[in-house]
Design an enzyme around this catalytic site. Structure first.
Site, short mmCIF file in Angstrom:
data_model
loop_
_atom_site.label_atom_id
_atom_site.label_comp_id
_atom_site.label_asym_id
_atom_site.label_seq_id
_atom_site.Cartn_x
_atom_site.Cartn_y
_atom_site.Cartn_z
N ASN A 1 0.87 -1.17 0.00
CA ASN A 1 0.00 0.00 0.00
C ASN A 1 0.91 1.22 0.00
O ASN A 1 1.46 1.60 1.04
CB ASN A 1 -0.88 -0.05 1.26
CG ASN A 1 -1.82 1.14 1.35
OD1 ASN A 1 -1.78 2.05 0.52
ND2 ASN A 1 -2.66 1.14 2.37
N LYS B 1 3.31 0.81 3.09
CA LYS B 1 2.91 -0.18 4.09
C LYS B 1 2.91 -1.53 3.41
O LYS B 1 2.57 -1.62 2.23
CB LYS B 1 1.48 0.10 4.56
CG LYS B 1 1.36 1.10 5.67
CD LYS B 1 -0.02 0.96 6.29
CE LYS B 1 -0.61 2.30 6.58
NZ LYS B 1 -2.02 2.36 6.74
N ARG C 1 -2.60 -2.11 -3.40
CA ARG C 1 -3.81 -1.32 -3.17
C ARG C 1 -3.73 -0.09 -4.08
O ARG C 1 -2.74 0.65 -4.05
CB ARG C 1 -3.87 -0.87 -1.71
CG ARG C 1 -5.05 0.03 -1.50
CD ARG C 1 -5.04 0.66 -0.14
NE ARG C 1 -6.19 1.54 -0.03
CZ ARG C 1 -6.19 2.66 0.67
NH1 ARG C 1 -5.13 3.03 1.32
NH2 ARG C 1 -7.28 3.40 0.71
N HIS D 1 -12.98 3.17 0.19
CA HIS D 1 -12.97 2.17 1.28
C HIS D 1 -13.63 0.87 0.81
O HIS D 1 -14.12 0.08 1.62
CB HIS D 1 -13.76 2.63 2.52
CG HIS D 1 -13.13 3.75 3.31
ND1 HIS D 1 -13.89 4.68 3.98
CD2 HIS D 1 -11.83 4.06 3.54
CE1 HIS D 1 -13.08 5.53 4.61
NE2 HIS D 1 -11.84 5.18 4.34
N GLY E 1 -13.32 5.80 10.88
CA GLY E 1 -11.94 5.93 11.36
C GLY E 1 -11.57 7.39 11.22
O GLY E 1 -12.40 8.28 11.44
N ASN E 2 -10.34 7.64 10.79
CA ASN E 2 -10.00 9.02 10.47
C ASN E 2 -10.78 9.44 9.23
O ASN E 2 -11.32 10.52 9.15
CB ASN E 2 -8.51 9.12 10.21
CG ASN E 2 -7.93 10.24 11.00
OD1 ASN E 2 -8.62 11.22 11.30
ND2 ASN E 2 -6.67 10.12 11.34
N ARG F 1 -11.75 16.02 7.74
CA ARG F 1 -12.54 16.38 6.54
C ARG F 1 -13.96 16.76 6.94
O ARG F 1 -14.54 16.15 7.84
CB ARG F 1 -12.60 15.20 5.57
CG ARG F 1 -11.31 14.96 4.83
CD ARG F 1 -11.34 13.68 4.04
NE ARG F 1 -10.50 12.68 4.64
CZ ARG F 1 -10.40 11.41 4.25
NH1 ARG F 1 -11.11 10.98 3.22
NH2 ARG F 1 -9.61 10.56 4.86
N ASP G 1 -8.33 13.21 16.59
CA ASP G 1 -8.38 11.88 17.19
C ASP G 1 -9.57 11.80 18.15
O ASP G 1 -9.66 12.58 19.10
CB ASP G 1 -7.06 11.62 17.93
CG ASP G 1 -6.93 10.17 18.34
OD1 ASP G 1 -7.80 9.67 19.07
OD2 ASP G 1 -5.94 9.54 17.92
N ARG H 1 -10.28 9.87 20.49
CA ARG H 1 -9.97 9.66 21.91
C ARG H 1 -9.69 10.98 22.61
O ARG H 1 -10.19 11.23 23.70
CB ARG H 1 -8.75 8.73 22.07
CG ARG H 1 -9.10 7.28 21.83
CD ARG H 1 -7.87 6.46 21.64
NE ARG H 1 -7.16 6.84 20.42
CZ ARG H 1 -6.23 6.10 19.83
NH1 ARG H 1 -5.88 4.97 20.37
NH2 ARG H 1 -5.67 6.49 18.71
N VAL I 1 -12.56 3.89 14.92
CA VAL I 1 -13.66 4.34 15.78
C VAL I 1 -14.74 3.25 15.86
O VAL I 1 -15.19 2.88 16.95
CB VAL I 1 -14.26 5.66 15.24
CG1 VAL I 1 -15.52 6.03 16.01
CG2 VAL I 1 -13.23 6.78 15.31
N GLY I 2 -15.14 2.73 14.72
CA GLY I 2 -16.20 1.73 14.69
C GLY I 2 -15.88 0.50 15.53
O GLY I 2 -16.75 -0.06 16.19
N ASN J 1 -13.63 0.38 18.11
CA ASN J 1 -13.18 0.62 19.49
C ASN J 1 -14.02 1.58 20.32
O ASN J 1 -13.95 1.53 21.55
CB ASN J 1 -11.74 1.17 19.46
CG ASN J 1 -10.77 0.20 18.84
OD1 ASN J 1 -10.61 -0.90 19.34
ND2 ASN J 1 -10.17 0.58 17.73
N GLU K 1 -8.25 -5.18 5.29
CA GLU K 1 -8.13 -4.91 3.85
C GLU K 1 -6.99 -5.71 3.22
O GLU K 1 -7.09 -6.17 2.09
CB GLU K 1 -7.93 -3.42 3.62
CG GLU K 1 -9.19 -2.63 3.95
CD GLU K 1 -8.95 -1.16 4.16
OE1 GLU K 1 -9.10 -0.41 3.21
OE2 GLU K 1 -8.61 -0.77 5.29
#
Ligand code: AMP
Length: 396
Positions: A7, A14, A90, A179, A209-210, A240, A282, A284, A331-332, A334, A383
């Site tokens: 990726n 990555k 990717r 996504h 997520g972000n 965003r 973030d 959190r 987020v979804g 955690n 992914e």
């Protein structure tokens, strides 16, 4: 069979090396600050975790460093490059050329190039990753897996914008969605968990997520999704704005004398959770500040939850009900409080969150009550595994 999944981002690479017999990750890592004079390669193989500081002046150098680490005669996880059966890349944008993953050929590369104007920050690094692998491993098959491909099944009523037709026909301005690999992975897992064939399942997948997007999936196919022509559309995200009245942009340009570049920066980098809270992108950090009484942080959380809830409601109608709602990504997976805010008070619609189950951590799980007509699930996205599975299917 080992598949290498790559990726490539604008200044990063990555990767994961996945053994497809066991579907386990053999090694994974990340090269950061590719192109800078001092880059970092973070490598992990089981308990072996290392960080190399080196100069990776381009993606070619990064791919080369990764391959050398994987095949290092002293402590590499594979003996030589022949132990990599194939490579999956990717690629963010496949435009309307690709409705599924494909083996990379010269024609495929040309098409990915044609999509560069649609994803100027993302497709060029993916192309560099592909070219580097072609040079370094010319005899190994390579596959492109597109973020947009899963959404190519959307009907025109979902993907067309109500602009004059010529902008679609001449300039390809339409909803593409992103996504896709994540939405496909979790919707397939949801069907398995529901113990039903994918063809019979209606599910709304929430990748939070972000970056954030929701997708309505019917019979295993995306029928609508919240990201659009670009990944800016739809839900409020970390930095965003998501969908806003387009006239606001004209106001910023015409009356506040901003240029399009500045406006672009505001809506992509300075908005969302960061913009409203004034603190952080973030969740959190924003959650902690809200708990400590910060009003802007509290409002940011409310906006984030309400934005997801709006799309959830609209897809519930579009699908004429759903068998399941799935939460995934940072987020979804955690943020139990955020899931609770999004689904609060929907019992009359058949969506009954079990607060006890929702508060527990774990892997794939149901978090709705046993008698909830609409099941609610948390499914960690993967992914890389989805990409590796596509590679395996294509090369065999
Ligand atoms: P992603 O883009 O999928 O990596 O997700 C990043 C987002 O997930 C950030 O906003 C994080 O704050 C959020 N996140 C990650 N872990 C947690 C957690 N334990 N609780 C709440 N939010 C989390």
């Amino acid at each position: 069979m080992n598949i290498l999944v790559l990726n490539a981002g604008s200044s990063s690479l990555k990767y994961q090396l996945i053994n497809m017999e066991t579907e386990q990750v053999v090694a994974k890592g990340l090269c950061e600050r590719v192109g800078a004079s001092e880059s970092v390669h973070i490598y992990e193989a089981g308990s072996d975790e290392r960080e190399f500081v080196l100069e990776l002046h381009d993606h070619y150098a990064a791919v080369k460093a990764v391959l050398e680490t994987l095949t290092n005669p002293d402590d590499g996880v594979i003996k030589n490059l022949a132990d990599i059966t194939a490579i999956g890349h990717r690629v963010v944008h496949g435009g309307d050329f690709f409705a599924e993953s494909v083996i990379i050929t010269k024609e495929v590369i040309d098409r990915i190039k044609e999509c560069v104007p649609l994803a100027p920050l993302h497709n060029p690094p993916a192309l560099s990753g592909i070219r580097s692998c072609l040079e370094l491993m010319p005899n190994t098959q390579q596959v492109a897996v597109f973020d947009t491909a899963f959404h190519q099944t959307m009907p025109p009523k979902a993907y067309r914008y109500p602009l004059p037709t010529e902008y679609y026909e001449k300039h390809r301005i339409r909803r593409y969605g992103f996504h896709g690999t994540s939405h496909r992975y979790v919707s397939e897992r949801a069907a398995v968990m529901l113990n039903k064939p994918a063809e019979d399942v209606k599910v709304i997948t929430c990748h939070l997520g972000n970056g954030c997007s929701l997708t309505a999936v019917k019979g295993g196919h995306s029928v609508d999704t919240s990201m659009g022509y670009t990944p800016l559309d739809g839900l409020m995200m970390g930095t965003r704005s998501g969908s806003i009245d387009p006239a606001i942009l004209l106001y910023l340009i015409d009356y506040l004398d901003m240029n399009p570049r500045e406006v672009n920066h505001i809506i992509n980098k300075e908005s969302g959770l960061l913009g409203v809270s004034g603190l952080s992108n973030d969740l959190r950090d924003v959650g902690n500040a809200a708990d400590a009484g910060d009003e802007r942080a509290r409002l940011a959380l409310e906006l984030y939850a309400y934005s997801a809830r709006r799309f959830l409601g609209s897809y519930f109608f579009a699908l004429q009900g759903a068998d399941a709602i799935v939460f995934t990504a940072g987020v979804g997976e955690n943020a139990q409080k955020m899931r609770e805010m999004i689904l609060e008070g929907l019992e009359d619609l058949g969506i009954c969150l079990d607060l006890e189950r929702n508060s527990k951590r774990g892997g794939e799980r149901f978090i709705s009550t046993d008698d909830s007509p609409v099941k609610v699930m948390v499914i960690p996205t993967n992914e890389e595994l989805m990409i590796a599975k596509d590679v395996k299917a294509l090369i065999s």
